[in-house]
Write a protein that holds these residues in place. Structure first.
Motif, PDB file in Angstrom:
ATOM      1  N   ALA A 144      35.126  49.254  35.914  1.00  0.00           N
ATOM      2  CA  ALA A 144      35.296  48.687  34.579  1.00  0.00           C
ATOM      3  C   ALA A 144      33.924  48.288  34.038  1.00  0.00           C
ATOM      4  O   ALA A 144      32.962  48.126  34.797  1.00  0.00           O
ATOM      5  CB  ALA A 144      36.212  47.472  34.615  1.00  0.00           C
ATOM      6  N   PHE A 145      33.865  48.138  32.731  1.00  0.00           N
ATOM      7  CA  PHE A 145      32.621  47.811  32.053  1.00  0.00           C
ATOM      8  C   PHE A 145      32.852  46.679  31.065  1.00  0.00           C
ATOM      9  O   PHE A 145      33.956  46.533  30.545  1.00  0.00           O
ATOM     10  CB  PHE A 145      32.085  49.028  31.286  1.00  0.00           C
ATOM     11  N   ALA A 146      31.812  45.917  30.792  1.00  0.00           N
ATOM     12  CA  ALA A 146      31.848  44.893  29.753  1.00  0.00           C
ATOM     13  C   ALA A 146      30.535  44.960  28.994  1.00  0.00           C
ATOM     14  O   ALA A 146      29.468  45.102  29.588  1.00  0.00           O
ATOM     15  CB  ALA A 146      32.038  43.500  30.347  1.00  0.00           C
ATOM     16  N   ALA A 147      30.626  44.876  27.676  1.00  0.00           N
ATOM     17  CA  ALA A 147      29.432  44.937  26.827  1.00  0.00           C
ATOM     18  C   ALA A 147      29.413  43.737  25.899  1.00  0.00           C
ATOM     19  O   ALA A 147      30.418  43.410  25.268  1.00  0.00           O
ATOM     20  CB  ALA A 147      29.434  46.221  26.003  1.00  0.00           C
ATOM     21  N   PRO A 168      42.134  47.731  34.560  1.00  0.00           N
ATOM     22  CA  PRO A 168      42.437  46.318  34.307  1.00  0.00           C
ATOM     23  C   PRO A 168      42.233  45.412  35.530  1.00  0.00           C
ATOM     24  O   PRO A 168      41.721  44.309  35.395  1.00  0.00           O
ATOM     25  CB  PRO A 168      43.899  46.342  33.872  1.00  0.00           C
ATOM     26  N   GLY A 169      42.592  45.876  36.721  1.00  0.00           N
ATOM     27  CA  GLY A 169      42.438  45.083  37.933  1.00  0.00           C
ATOM     28  C   GLY A 169      41.000  44.908  38.378  1.00  0.00           C
ATOM     29  O   GLY A 169      40.700  44.126  39.277  1.00  0.00           O
ATOM     30  N   GLN A 170      40.094  45.616  37.740  1.00  0.00           N
ATOM     31  CA  GLN A 170      38.666  45.531  38.060  1.00  0.00           C
ATOM     32  C   GLN A 170      37.880  44.830  36.958  1.00  0.00           C
ATOM     33  O   GLN A 170      36.662  44.881  36.922  1.00  0.00           O
ATOM     34  CB  GLN A 170      38.104  46.943  38.271  1.00  0.00           C
ATOM     35  N   VAL A 223      31.225  40.862  39.097  1.00  0.00           N
ATOM     36  CA  VAL A 223      31.524  40.486  40.476  1.00  0.00           C
ATOM     37  C   VAL A 223      32.320  41.635  41.069  1.00  0.00           C
ATOM     38  O   VAL A 223      33.398  41.964  40.568  1.00  0.00           O
ATOM     39  CB  VAL A 223      32.346  39.179  40.534  1.00  0.00           C
ATOM     40  N   LYS A 224      31.785  42.268  42.089  1.00  0.00           N
ATOM     41  CA  LYS A 224      32.437  43.425  42.694  1.00  0.00           C
ATOM     42  C   LYS A 224      33.081  43.012  44.005  1.00  0.00           C
ATOM     43  O   LYS A 224      32.402  42.590  44.924  1.00  0.00           O
ATOM     44  CB  LYS A 224      31.423  44.536  42.937  1.00  0.00           C
ATOM     45  N   GLY A 225      34.405  43.127  44.067  1.00  0.00           N
ATOM     46  CA  GLY A 225      35.124  42.790  45.287  1.00  0.00           C
ATOM     47  C   GLY A 225      35.299  44.003  46.173  1.00  0.00           C
ATOM     48  O   GLY A 225      35.403  45.123  45.688  1.00  0.00           O
ATOM     49  N   ASP A 226      35.326  43.790  47.477  1.00  0.00           N
ATOM     50  CA  ASP A 226      35.534  44.896  48.412  1.00  0.00           C
ATOM     51  C   ASP A 226      36.949  45.442  48.318  1.00  0.00           C
ATOM     52  O   ASP A 226      37.157  46.626  48.160  1.00  0.00           O
ATOM     53  CB  ASP A 226      35.245  44.452  49.848  1.00  0.00           C
ATOM     54  N   THR A 227      37.928  44.564  48.415  1.00  0.00           N
ATOM     55  CA  THR A 227      39.322  45.004  48.369  1.00  0.00           C
ATOM     56  C   THR A 227      40.117  44.310  47.277  1.00  0.00           C
ATOM     57  O   THR A 227      41.222  44.733  46.971  1.00  0.00           O
ATOM     58  CB  THR A 227      40.026  44.728  49.712  1.00  0.00           C
ATOM     59  N   SER A 228      39.562  43.263  46.701  1.00  0.00           N
ATOM     60  CA  SER A 228      40.321  42.464  45.736  1.00  0.00           C
ATOM     61  C   SER A 228      40.020  42.821  44.286  1.00  0.00           C
ATOM     62  O   SER A 228      40.432  42.123  43.385  1.00  0.00           O
ATOM     63  CB  SER A 228      40.047  40.973  45.969  1.00  0.00           C
ATOM     64  N   GLY A 229      39.298  43.881  44.043  1.00  0.00           N
ATOM     65  CA  GLY A 229      38.987  44.257  42.671  1.00  0.00           C
ATOM     66  C   GLY A 229      37.675  43.678  42.217  1.00  0.00           C
ATOM     67  O   GLY A 229      36.795  43.375  43.005  1.00  0.00           O
ATOM     68  N   GLY A 230      37.549  43.515  40.918  1.00  0.00           N
ATOM     69  CA  GLY A 230      36.320  42.983  40.359  1.00  0.00           C
ATOM     70  C   GLY A 230      36.625  42.129  39.155  1.00  0.00           C
ATOM     71  O   GLY A 230      37.760  42.036  38.704  1.00  0.00           O
TER      72      GLY A 230
END
Length: 76
Positions: free
Chosen positions: A18-21, A35-37, A59-66
């Motif tokens: 996912a991206f945010a600007a 959406p979950g990321q 914030v990048k999660g290993d298994t829980s998304g971002g």
């Protein structure tokens, strides 16, 4: 495709899926992707206090998304 609404992109970050600007000097933040990321920020008010988003981080999660976190520049 992402519609940047004719605005100026100040900065952009990614969680990997996912991206945010930050747009127009912080007055708007656009998110897209999974959406979950972090790809859905439609329910978030980035203009709390009228100041807009100053910075945004991923914030990048290993298994829980971002997710995304923003520093808000309050005008109060």
């Amino acid at each position: 495709a992402v519609d940047f609404e004719g605005g100026v992109v100040e900065s952009i970050v990614s969680t990997g899926y996912a991206f945010a600007a930050i747009m127009n000097s912080g007055t708007n933040v656009l998110c897209w992707g999974e959406p979950g990321q972090g790809g859905d920020c439609s329910s978030v008010n980035f203009n709390v206090g009228g100041g807009g988003a100053e910075s945004i981080f991923s914030v990048k999660g290993d298994t829980s998304g971002g997710a995304f976190a923003a520093i808000i520049n309050s005008a109060l």
